[in-house]
Design a protein around this motif. Sequence first.
Motif, PDB file in Angstrom:
ATOM      1  N   TYR A  22       0.849  -1.208   0.000  1.00 15.54           N
ATOM      2  CA  TYR A  22       0.000   0.000   0.000  1.00 15.54           C
ATOM      3  C   TYR A  22       0.878   1.249   0.000  1.00 15.54           C
ATOM      4  N   MET A  23       1.919   1.271   0.837  1.00 17.79           N
ATOM      5  CA  MET A  23       2.780   2.452   0.923  1.00 17.79           C
ATOM      6  C   MET A  23       3.540   2.697  -0.384  1.00 17.79           C
ATOM      7  N   PHE A  24       3.881   1.636  -1.091  1.00 15.50           N
ATOM      8  CA  PHE A  24       4.583   1.796  -2.359  1.00 15.50           C
ATOM      9  C   PHE A  24       3.640   2.155  -3.510  1.00 15.50           C
ATOM     10  N   LEU A  25       2.460   1.544  -3.549  1.00 14.95           N
ATOM     11  CA  LEU A  25       1.627   1.589  -4.751  1.00 14.95           C
ATOM     12  C   LEU A  25       0.411   2.512  -4.664  1.00 14.95           C
ATOM     13  N   ILE A  26      -0.088   2.769  -3.475  1.00 17.50           N
ATOM     14  CA  ILE A  26      -1.301   3.579  -3.325  1.00 17.50           C
ATOM     15  C   ILE A  26      -1.021   4.904  -2.621  1.00 17.50           C
ATOM     16  N   GLU A  41       3.012  -6.017 -15.698  1.00 17.74           N
ATOM     17  CA  GLU A  41       3.822  -7.184 -15.369  1.00 17.74           C
ATOM     18  C   GLU A  41       3.264  -7.903 -14.139  1.00 17.74           C
ATOM     19  N   ASP A  42       4.065  -8.158 -13.114  1.00 15.90           N
ATOM     20  CA  ASP A  42       3.607  -8.969 -11.987  1.00 15.90           C
ATOM     21  C   ASP A  42       2.518  -8.304 -11.163  1.00 15.90           C
ATOM     22  N   LEU A  43       2.324  -7.022 -11.303  1.00 13.16           N
ATOM     23  CA  LEU A  43       1.229  -6.361 -10.589  1.00 13.16           C
ATOM     24  C   LEU A  43      -0.130  -6.838 -11.098  1.00 13.16           C
ATOM     25  N   ASN A  44      -0.159  -7.482 -12.275  1.00 13.83           N
ATOM     26  CA  ASN A  44      -1.401  -8.089 -12.756  1.00 13.83           C
ATOM     27  C   ASN A  44      -1.867  -9.219 -11.854  1.00 13.83           C
ATOM     28  N   TYR A  45      -0.954  -9.793 -11.070  1.00 16.98           N
ATOM     29  CA  TYR A  45      -1.309 -10.907 -10.191  1.00 16.98           C
ATOM     30  C   TYR A  45      -1.720 -10.431  -8.794  1.00 16.98           C
ATOM     31  N   LEU A  46      -1.689  -9.140  -8.573  1.00 19.10           N
ATOM     32  CA  LEU A  46      -1.903  -8.586  -7.231  1.00 19.10           C
ATOM     33  C   LEU A  46      -3.359  -8.173  -7.022  1.00 19.10           C
ATOM     34  N   PRO A  47      -4.057  -8.733  -6.017  1.00 22.40           N
ATOM     35  CA  PRO A  47      -5.418  -8.266  -5.686  1.00 22.40           C
ATOM     36  C   PRO A  47      -5.324  -6.949  -4.905  1.00 22.40           C
ATOM     37  N   PHE A  48      -5.429  -5.839  -5.607  1.00 22.76           N
ATOM     38  CA  PHE A  48      -5.256  -4.526  -4.972  1.00 22.76           C
ATOM     39  C   PHE A  48      -6.248  -4.291  -3.838  1.00 22.76           C
ATOM     40  N   GLN A  49      -7.419  -4.946  -3.893  1.00 22.22           N
ATOM     41  CA  GLN A  49      -8.419  -4.732  -2.854  1.00 22.22           C
ATOM     42  C   GLN A  49      -7.953  -5.198  -1.485  1.00 22.22           C
ATOM     43  N   ALA A  50      -6.921  -6.058  -1.456  1.00 26.82           N
ATOM     44  CA  ALA A  50      -6.435  -6.590  -0.184  1.00 26.82           C
ATOM     45  C   ALA A  50      -5.278  -5.785   0.390  1.00 26.82           C
ATOM     46  N   LEU A  51      -4.858  -4.700  -0.273  1.00 25.59           N
ATOM     47  CA  LEU A  51      -3.817  -3.841   0.288  1.00 25.59           C
ATOM     48  C   LEU A  51      -4.423  -3.007   1.416  1.00 25.59           C
ATOM     49  N   GLN A  52      -3.632  -2.762   2.442  1.00 25.43           N
ATOM     50  CA  GLN A  52      -4.164  -2.162   3.672  1.00 25.43           C
ATOM     51  C   GLN A  52      -3.451  -0.859   4.018  1.00 25.43           C
ATOM     52  N   ASN A  53      -4.243   0.160   4.294  1.00 23.56           N
ATOM     53  CA  ASN A  53      -3.716   1.453   4.729  1.00 23.56           C
ATOM     54  C   ASN A  53      -3.216   1.309   6.166  1.00 23.56           C
ATOM     55  N   PRO A  54      -1.918   1.482   6.425  1.00 19.57           N
ATOM     56  CA  PRO A  54      -1.413   1.294   7.794  1.00 19.57           C
ATOM     57  C   PRO A  54      -1.901   2.373   8.764  1.00 19.57           C
ATOM     58  N   ASP A  75      -5.114   3.735   9.011  1.00 23.17           N
ATOM     59  CA  ASP A  75      -6.452   3.505   9.574  1.00 23.17           C
ATOM     60  C   ASP A  75      -6.902   2.050   9.512  1.00 23.17           C
ATOM     61  N   GLY A  76      -6.067   1.163   8.915  1.00 27.09           N
ATOM     62  CA  GLY A  76      -6.404  -0.251   8.856  1.00 27.09           C
ATOM     63  C   GLY A  76      -7.409  -0.624   7.788  1.00 27.09           C
ATOM     64  N   ARG A  77      -7.905   0.354   7.021  1.00 22.94           N
ATOM     65  CA  ARG A  77      -8.892   0.049   5.970  1.00 22.94           C
ATOM     66  C   ARG A  77      -8.200  -0.561   4.758  1.00 22.94           C
ATOM     67  N   PHE A  78      -8.941  -1.432   4.106  1.00 21.59           N
ATOM     68  CA  PHE A  78      -8.431  -2.069   2.892  1.00 21.59           C
ATOM     69  C   PHE A  78      -8.884  -1.278   1.666  1.00 21.59           C
ATOM     70  N   VAL A  79      -8.104  -1.360   0.608  1.00 24.71           N
ATOM     71  CA  VAL A  79      -8.417  -0.629  -0.621  1.00 24.71           C
ATOM     72  C   VAL A  79      -9.793  -1.010  -1.146  1.00 24.71           C
ATOM     73  N   GLY A  80     -10.140  -2.292  -1.049  1.00 23.75           N
ATOM     74  CA  GLY A  80     -11.439  -2.747  -1.539  1.00 23.75           C
ATOM     75  C   GLY A  80     -12.614  -2.228  -0.745  1.00 23.75           C
ATOM     76  N   GLU A  81     -12.387  -1.807   0.481  1.00 26.24           N
ATOM     77  CA  GLU A  81     -13.440  -1.176   1.277  1.00 26.24           C
ATOM     78  C   GLU A  81     -13.581   0.308   0.931  1.00 26.24           C
ATOM     79  N   HIS A  82     -12.449   0.928   0.659  1.00 26.34           N
ATOM     80  CA  HIS A  82     -12.424   2.376   0.435  1.00 26.34           C
ATOM     81  C   HIS A  82     -12.910   2.756  -0.961  1.00 26.34           C
TER      82      HIS A  82
END
Length: 839
Positions: A582-586, A604-617, A619-626
């Motif tokens: 999250y800190m690198f990509l969002i 490239e390999d970011l195609n394999y990454l479920p972005f919705q599961a990345l977490q904001n350190p 507030d603890g919210r996940f990208v898929g919630e926000h």
Amino acid sequence: MDWRKWRHTVATIVGIIVCSIGTPAQAADPVWLQQSAIERIDGFIQHFRKTGDFRSRVNELHRAEADLVTSNQAFATRKDWANVAHGLVRLGDIARMQSNWDIAMARYKEAGAAARRARNTVLQARAFLGSARSELSRKNLGAAASHIAKAIPLAEAGGDKKYLFDVLNLAGEIQIAQGDLNAAAETLNRALAGASGLKDDGRLFYGYLGRAEVYQKRAERCDYERDFDPCLEAVTQSRADYTEALRLARQLGYTGLASMTQDFLSRLALREQMIRSQAELHRSTLGAQVFAPKTQKDVLVTEHFVTEPGLPPALESFYRTAKAEEAQAGGFANVAAARSRYVDGLMRQAKGDHEAALALFLEAVKILERDRGQLRDERDRGTFFEDKVEIYHAAILELLERRRHAEAFELMERARARVMSDLLASRNIGLASAADRVLYAESLRLRSEIAARQGQLLTLATDTKAAARRTQVTQETERLESRYSQLMSRLAREAPHLNALLVSQPASLRALQQSMKKERYEVLEYLVLEHAVILWHVSADAVHVRNVFLPRTQVINKVKQFNASLSEVSKPFDARAAQELYMFLIQPAKSWIKSERLVVIPHEDLNYLPFQALQNPDDGRFVGEHYALSVAPSATVLLGLKAGAATAGASLLAVADPDLVAGQDEAQAVAKLYPKRSKLAIDPLAKESDVKRWIGEAEVVHLSVHGKFNATEPLLSYLKLARGDTDDGQLSAAEMFGLPLARSRLVVLSACETGKAHATHASELLGMQRALLFAGANTLVLSYWPVDSDATAVFMQAFHQTVQSSTPAVAARTALKAVKNQKAYTHPYYWSAFMVVGR
């Protein structure tokens, strides 16, 4: 380092000769004239092999051409069609050596007709062989493969082992050019096995040279992959074959070819040095603490994109190599010229002359774009980009340094999922009818089946206990190749426009922003480079681009480790990795994002990454919630789709596997939301043929069945249905290309691994996503990994209920929360498994 640039000029021409003028009686004899011409060209070839010079004796070719024309007139009068064919093949060879491709193709076509009249299979094979060489020289790989496929059985039937070697050797060359290295290795092994019995060292030389290139190409994959041991093993194998080729060239007195081969060995040594350096850098990078940030301040982000001046030690060697390749390029002059401009640009860049560097990079891109447009099929174009995208990236970085965002964005789109864009642009012209699309899908399936078996043969080749299995797979491969050849002939007759793939125009930054203004979404687009990730944030009225210090090595490793904690519920969720990513990509773009609708365009390999599961350190919210999140292969593909829309009142096809109890309940619940216009098939399991027939009538498709991803051949990934009289019950990704989905608004594959794909270095996604978009689907809901059926049922019911009045991305966010809020499903394995493709 492509030896074909030498060989295509003259070295592939075997058995053509030249002789001096004889007596008047001899000069009137067509047999003597033909023999004289053949001997003259043989001297031309020998001169090239010994000196590397093919320019000083071109007049010898002209004299041979005149003799062949005269002798052929006499042979035609006598109706001696075998000698007519023989002469026409030689005339085609002369034209091809001088890069007169159209004339050469005409001569080979005439030669084939004369050979058929003579009922001479060897001469027919040689005519196809010449046609294949010509098409390969002008980079029309699909046509070259078609010609060589016709030549192989003719050469086998003719019984001439020398010409069979030539045919197989060229087939291997074509497979190398197409990037099908397993098939090339198998073909060249077969050619070498036959040549060793001929005691023909000249042919053996070319066989070893070709196989050395196969191994060399495998080693080059470490430019963007990180499995170094196989690359180093490939270097060892390549060196062994180049060394044997060098021994043979010296033994034969081929000084020119020996010098060329020695040069290849020197470049291979440089390649090995690079791989070892990359491996060491990879190991040191993995342990670097700078890539394990505790807070956002630990992430290095800059607005600068071009490195400070300084000349890397290896660059001088690459510069000399590029210039040598350009000088010796022959039929591959454009690619060599582009590489030369690129390396020249790197040299200028390293010396601080950025204006000159940018001009050279852009010139290289222009050359490649022109070449790429001449390639006719999707396979050729996809392979073409694999080892050339860095040329585009170099130009992009220089443009970004100058804040020329619109130009940089266009180049980024040109280097991303271009074949997918071309396919979508071409489908209504090249594949206008449903029958054409079914034929095309079958060609993809057969091609994938053949490739899978060729990979098996390569593995079995080293197993001394697998002789019976090797024979079985060989026979299966031959049957499939025969069917594929017949199908391609049928396609040439019934769907000739397939060979005219359009060149799509990339999306512009302005067009993307206009779409955003209308639909109120924003985009995060990524570019993964060797040293960093380039992060784009685009909204309707702003563009921000940042250079995030996260090398490709780290991207590959972090995504792999993070996904390992997601795809199996038995493993603890790696919250630290979720927050670091999250800190690198969002986080670098978070302050700019104003909309809740966010489209992610990975690379490239970011195609394999479920972005919705990345977490904001924070507030603890996940990208898929926000955010209401969706993904797309490129902005060009994204704008080619219609906006995601609510599905209330749409017609539905819902199919479930009765073995999946939760899946049956899920399908029944979904069908209740479309009460007036739904078709429900849950018990017994629907036949594959029935689903193919029903699917064209539905605006919403929901398939709750078993799915399986094939990592070796992604187009053989499939959905499990019931077997019928005319199908195997496995609806493969290749077959999905032929589905009639033009009416569909939404396709939901509620099954395992339906969203998994192989992302190439040119950012082409190979899997079900590509197939369904080509077939006409507008919005997709697919899974990243094998899913839990009960949690999936909760997700899908919430999704379909919400999508009645909202967009699919909004509905997916609602469904994600519905699963996550249940105590039994708090692990992200349950709620982050699905992606929405589209907008």
